[in-house]
Design an enzyme around this catalytic site. Structure first.
Site, PDB file in Angstrom:
ATOM      1  N   ALA A 121      72.355 -83.054 -23.963  1.00 45.60           N
ATOM      2  CA  ALA A 121      70.764 -81.700 -24.027  1.00 45.60           C
ATOM      3  C   ALA A 121      71.792 -80.596 -23.716  1.00 45.60           C
ATOM      4  O   ALA A 121      70.549 -79.975 -23.930  1.00 45.60           O
ATOM      5  CB  ALA A 121      70.845 -82.474 -22.610  1.00 45.60           C
ATOM      6  N   TRP A 157      73.904 -85.300 -12.862  1.00 42.02           N
ATOM      7  CA  TRP A 157      73.050 -84.598 -12.958  1.00 42.02           C
ATOM      8  C   TRP A 157      72.173 -85.744 -12.030  1.00 42.02           C
ATOM      9  O   TRP A 157      71.936 -86.647 -12.596  1.00 42.02           O
ATOM     10  CB  TRP A 157      72.121 -84.970 -14.505  1.00 42.02           C
ATOM     11  N   LYS A 182      67.169 -77.119 -23.806  1.00 32.39           N
ATOM     12  CA  LYS A 182      68.255 -75.948 -23.873  1.00 32.39           C
ATOM     13  C   LYS A 182      67.735 -75.415 -25.891  1.00 32.39           C
ATOM     14  O   LYS A 182      68.182 -74.570 -25.926  1.00 32.39           O
ATOM     15  CB  LYS A 182      69.422 -76.955 -23.651  1.00 32.39           C
ATOM     16  N   ASP A 235      74.261 -89.016 -23.211  1.00 29.64           N
ATOM     17  CA  ASP A 235      72.752 -88.132 -22.665  1.00 29.64           C
ATOM     18  C   ASP A 235      73.640 -86.280 -23.346  1.00 29.64           C
ATOM     19  O   ASP A 235      74.270 -86.096 -22.437  1.00 29.64           O
ATOM     20  CB  ASP A 235      72.504 -87.779 -21.564  1.00 29.64           C
TER      21      ASP A 235
END
Length: 394
Positions: free
Chosen positions: A210, A127, A243, A208
């Protein structure tokens, strides 16, 4: 003073969004922006969140601060959602943050406090904001091989070879599931090998996560994070609610610091609260409150999980449809990896020239590295994308 400031480079995704808006073609397709979209192109408010908001509006009596770490119950629920029973809560320091990005930033701050000499190993690609924040904070970072453009899968051999260079006290940043931007994930055997290697090298994993619930389901998507957290002496986890709860603009995230050594929890918890205080004092509560309400109410949670499953399976159907269309038009299985990827994103593995050709000739917008948001498609636009991919010679 201000005369010493320099103009900053434009954000490529924001620039892409503007270019899309300026394009007059009615059949254009936006596969760039990283938000979930339904078949109508809308990013809906989830039913359970809408219900929780109505209940909160009726019941909320104050907007006073919660605490430096946010509501402790939110941290509890998030730790349970991500970690299950893999790690006792007594070993998990946790704070609310402004989104998953806030959690990532706070994690980097904690790394810098704990070991100013630490290097952060980052997947190639990753990312973009990971790299942007690390560069801004002047934290040394090292790329490790991850995506194989030829196969559309993970270059696991290259990854392990590069991670073998990590030293004691270095940090390895991993994507918990639904790798952004590639959609290519490790299997559980490979995750175990990574955890073993990090322990051997004395490196610390930072995960991470997400997109929990967007890949193979809430539990399966959490399994790699749980494995690493259970097997490594220390782990950092940055979790986002943007999300899977659809609350992008509420900026809701959670940072967890896990230490299995006795006596570390109190210092870790105090450090996370201190970092919150230095950066923004008290974290936002509205989104966290909604998440807490949904996870704490059986009816709301059941409805949320059902809608999240619809989102997940809808993206899987689009992936399979696109892979089938491309197989039919190309006469080969070379695009089969698209059906194997998970989450919102896939990376075609082609250069900017092909991406530009898709935009100019067909009005299809994706990030220059060929990352495309599968959720930006619907059943009607998948054939158009397939035709365009073949037409530009991908």
């Amino acid at each position: 003073m201000f005369e010493h400031l320099k103009e900053q480079p434009a954000d490529k995704i924001l620039a892409l969004m503007q270019a899309y808006k300026d394009d007059p073609r009615e059949d254009k397709i936006d596969l760039g922006v990283g938000v979930y979209k339904d078949a109508t192109g809308n990013t809906p408010i989830m039913r359970a969140i809408k219900t929780a908001e109505k209940q909160l509006w009726e019941a909320e009596e104050t907007k006073a601060y919660t605490g430096l770490a946010g509501d402790p119950k939110f941290g509890d629920r998030m730790a349970e959602l991500v970690l299950g029973d893999a790690v006792p809560l007594s070993k998990v320091a946790r704070v609310a943050t402004p989104g998953g990005t806030g959690a990532v930033r706070q994690a980097f701050d904690m790394i810098r406090m704990a070991n100013p000499d630490a290097r952060v190993f980052v997947s190639d690609p990753t990312w973009p904001n990971h790299l942007s924040i690390l560069k801004h904070m002047e934290i040394p970072h090292v790329a490790y091989r991850y995506f194989d453009s030829e196969t559309g899968g993970v270059d696991f051999e290259g990854m392990m070879s590069d991670l073998a260079d990590a030293k004691r006290g270095d940090v390895v940043l991993l994507h918990g599931c639904c790798h952004n931007p590639t959609g290519a994930n490790l299997n559980m055997e490979e995750w175990k090998a990574v955890a073993d290697l990090l322990n051997k090298q004395g490196a610390i994993p930072m995960i991470d996560i997400a997109y929990q619930g967007f890949g193979d389901g809430l539990e399966d998507d959490a399994a790699p994070t749980r494995l690493v957290a259970a097997h490594c002496p220390e782990t950092l986890i940055a979790a986002s609610c943007s999300k899977n709860f659809g609350i992008y603009r509420e900026r809701t995230g959670c940072l967890m610091a896990i230490a299995h050594e006795e006596g570390r929890h109190k210092v870790n918890q105090g450090t996370l609260a201190y970092l919150n205080r230095q950066n923004f004092s008290f974290p936002p509560d509205h989104g966290a409150r909604l998440v807490l309400m949904v996870l704490g109410d059986d009816a709301l949670r059941t409805d949320w999980e059902a809608e999240l499953e619809d989102v997940r399976t809808g993206m899987l159907r689009l992936r399979q449809q696109l892979a089938d269309e491309l197989r039919e038009r190309s006469g080969s299985d070379r695009f089969g990896f698209l059906a194997q990827h998970r989450g919102m994103f896939s990376r075609l593995g082609v250069g900017p020239d092909k991406v530009e050709a898709l935009r100019e000739k067909h009005g299809i917008y994706m990030v220059g590295d060929s990352r495309m948001n599968i959720a930006g498609l619907n059943e009607e636009t998948v054939p158009k994308l397939a035709r365009a991919i073949i037409d530009v010679g991908i």
